[in-house]
Motif scaffolding. Structure first.
Motif, short mmCIF file in Angstrom:
data_model
loop_
_atom_site.label_atom_id
_atom_site.label_comp_id
_atom_site.label_asym_id
_atom_site.label_seq_id
_atom_site.Cartn_x
_atom_site.Cartn_y
_atom_site.Cartn_z
N GLY A 162 3.77 -12.87 11.10
CA GLY A 162 3.62 -11.42 10.95
C GLY A 162 3.85 -11.07 9.49
O GLY A 162 4.85 -11.50 8.91
N ALA A 163 2.93 -10.31 8.87
CA ALA A 163 3.06 -10.02 7.44
C ALA A 163 2.35 -8.73 7.08
O ALA A 163 1.29 -8.41 7.64
CB ALA A 163 2.50 -11.17 6.60
N ASP A 164 2.94 -7.99 6.15
CA ASP A 164 2.32 -6.80 5.58
C ASP A 164 2.80 -6.62 4.15
O ASP A 164 3.95 -6.95 3.83
CB ASP A 164 2.66 -5.55 6.39
N GLU A 165 1.92 -6.11 3.30
CA GLU A 165 2.27 -5.83 1.91
C GLU A 165 2.07 -4.34 1.64
O GLU A 165 1.32 -3.66 2.36
CB GLU A 165 1.41 -6.65 0.95
N MET A 166 2.75 -3.83 0.61
CA MET A 166 2.63 -2.43 0.26
C MET A 166 2.65 -2.29 -1.26
O MET A 166 3.70 -2.07 -1.87
CB MET A 166 3.76 -1.61 0.89
N PRO A 167 1.48 -2.42 -1.93
CA PRO A 167 1.42 -2.22 -3.38
C PRO A 167 1.84 -0.80 -3.75
O PRO A 167 1.64 0.14 -2.97
CB PRO A 167 -0.07 -2.45 -3.70
N ASP A 168 2.43 -0.65 -4.94
CA ASP A 168 2.93 0.65 -5.38
C ASP A 168 1.85 1.72 -5.33
O ASP A 168 2.10 2.87 -4.93
CB ASP A 168 3.51 0.55 -6.78
N LYS A 169 0.64 1.37 -5.77
CA LYS A 169 -0.43 2.36 -5.82
C LYS A 169 -0.84 2.81 -4.44
O LYS A 169 -1.13 3.99 -4.21
CB LYS A 169 -1.63 1.80 -6.58
N VAL A 170 -0.86 1.89 -3.49
CA VAL A 170 -1.19 2.25 -2.10
C VAL A 170 -0.10 3.14 -1.52
O VAL A 170 -0.39 4.12 -0.83
CB VAL A 170 -1.37 0.99 -1.24
N GLU A 171 1.15 2.81 -1.83
CA GLU A 171 2.26 3.64 -1.33
C GLU A 171 2.17 5.05 -1.88
O GLU A 171 2.44 6.03 -1.17
CB GLU A 171 3.60 3.01 -1.70
N SER A 172 1.80 5.19 -3.16
CA SER A 172 1.68 6.52 -3.76
C SER A 172 0.57 7.32 -3.10
O SER A 172 0.67 8.55 -2.93
CB SER A 172 1.43 6.41 -5.27
N ILE A 173 -0.51 6.64 -2.69
CA ILE A 173 -1.59 7.32 -1.98
C ILE A 173 -1.10 7.80 -0.62
O ILE A 173 -1.37 8.94 -0.21
CB ILE A 173 -2.80 6.37 -1.81
#
Length: 300
Positions: A162-173
């Protein structure tokens, strides 16, 4: 048929000293505690891997290293968001080039099944290869798939990730979208080798189910010698007076919260850093609508 967890490894914001089992440790920095990827990954290949691939591949390789075997009947992954960094890169590339002469790499690596495909290629595994993506129940469905295949005699041993990533730019969106609410989005990965063959000391999966979150009574699971690990933020108030811990306040918001909870529960059984006197651990994940429940015991 009994199902056992032969090995496990996770990458998340949870530290390994377990101080929060005895103390209410404040935690506001949800940054993932990353391992030394070069321990198992080639430096050149690392440059081509996004964060979700590095976390997922590294955790899977650590699991296989623990059992000293690459014998798998299949690879099953669960991810709520998939490869968001490569998806973002592809979309930005499409905009900047006005949809002309797009490079295919980011698109190829942006699909949700990139992690399972990458693991299949790296491990030279030609068996069952599946990716589940169902928001907070992506990992649960992957685990359920592996369990059902073993019970149907479609293999003896599977890798579940199980894995997920959250880039800063995606989080800001996401933060700019009122529909998503005021949440801190985080990332992480957890891998498990499950098998029908177990021995004394292995962790056995007793049950896995999904229940409605509303009205769920956690105290019925809080029987003698049972410890609760909750990663569903909607159940935080239900566990405060019980024998357990809310790791949801340490994780932030992540679709594979149940995978991190299960890995944490497995650590409780195998780590010798403190005295853990419980025979059973119940893990809770999910969201405001439904809760995933995974019950494990250590085989005596």
């Amino acid at each position: 048929m009994n199902i056992y967890i032969k090995s496990h490894f996770s990458i998340s914001s949870l530290v390994d000293d377990f101080n929060y089992l005895e103390h209410d440790v404040p935690f506001s920095d949800y940054a993932v505690i990353e391992p030394d990827y070069e321990e198992l990954l080639d430096v050149r290949s690392m440059r081509r891997l996004s964060k979700i691939l590095k976390m997922g591949v590294f955790s899977a390789l650590r699991c296989l290293k623990k059992i000293n075997s690459n014998e798998l009947d299949g690879i099953i992954t669960g991810t709520g968001l998939g490869c968001t960094a490569d998806t973002l890169a592809f979309l930005e590339n499409m905009i900047s080039r006005e949809e002309h002469l797009l490079t295919p790499t980011a698109f190829i690596q942006s699909t949700h099944n990139t992690l399972s495909g990458t693991l299949g290629i790296m491990l030279k595994n030609h068996g069952y290869n599946m990716t589940w993506s169902q928001r907070y129940f992506s990992f649960y469905k992957a685990l359920e798939d592996g369990i059902s295949r073993i019970r149907q005699n479609s293999g003896q041993q599977y890798l579940i990730v199980g894995a997920d990533e959250m880039p800063d730019k995606v989080e800001s969106i996401i933060d700019g979208m009122s529909e998503c609410g005021d949440q801190v989005w985080t990332e992480g990965a957890a891998s498990f080798i499950i098998s029908k063959n177990g021995q004394v000391g292995d962790i056995q999966i007793i049950d896995a189910s999904i229940k409605k979150t509303a009205g769920l009574k956690l105290d019925k699971y809080n029987t003698q010698n049972t410890f609760l690990v909750n990663a569903n933020p909607n159940l935080e108030n239900s566990i405060t007076s019980l024998s357990g811990i809310n790791i949801s306040r340490l994780l932030g918001n992540i679709f594979v919260n149940d995978a991190i909870a299960l890995a944490f529960a497995c650590k409780l059984f195998v780590e010798n850093k403190f005295d853990f006197n419980y025979n059973r651990v119940v893990c809770f994940g999910g969201d405001a609508t439904n809760t995933s429940i995974i019950i494990i015991e250590k085989k005596q």
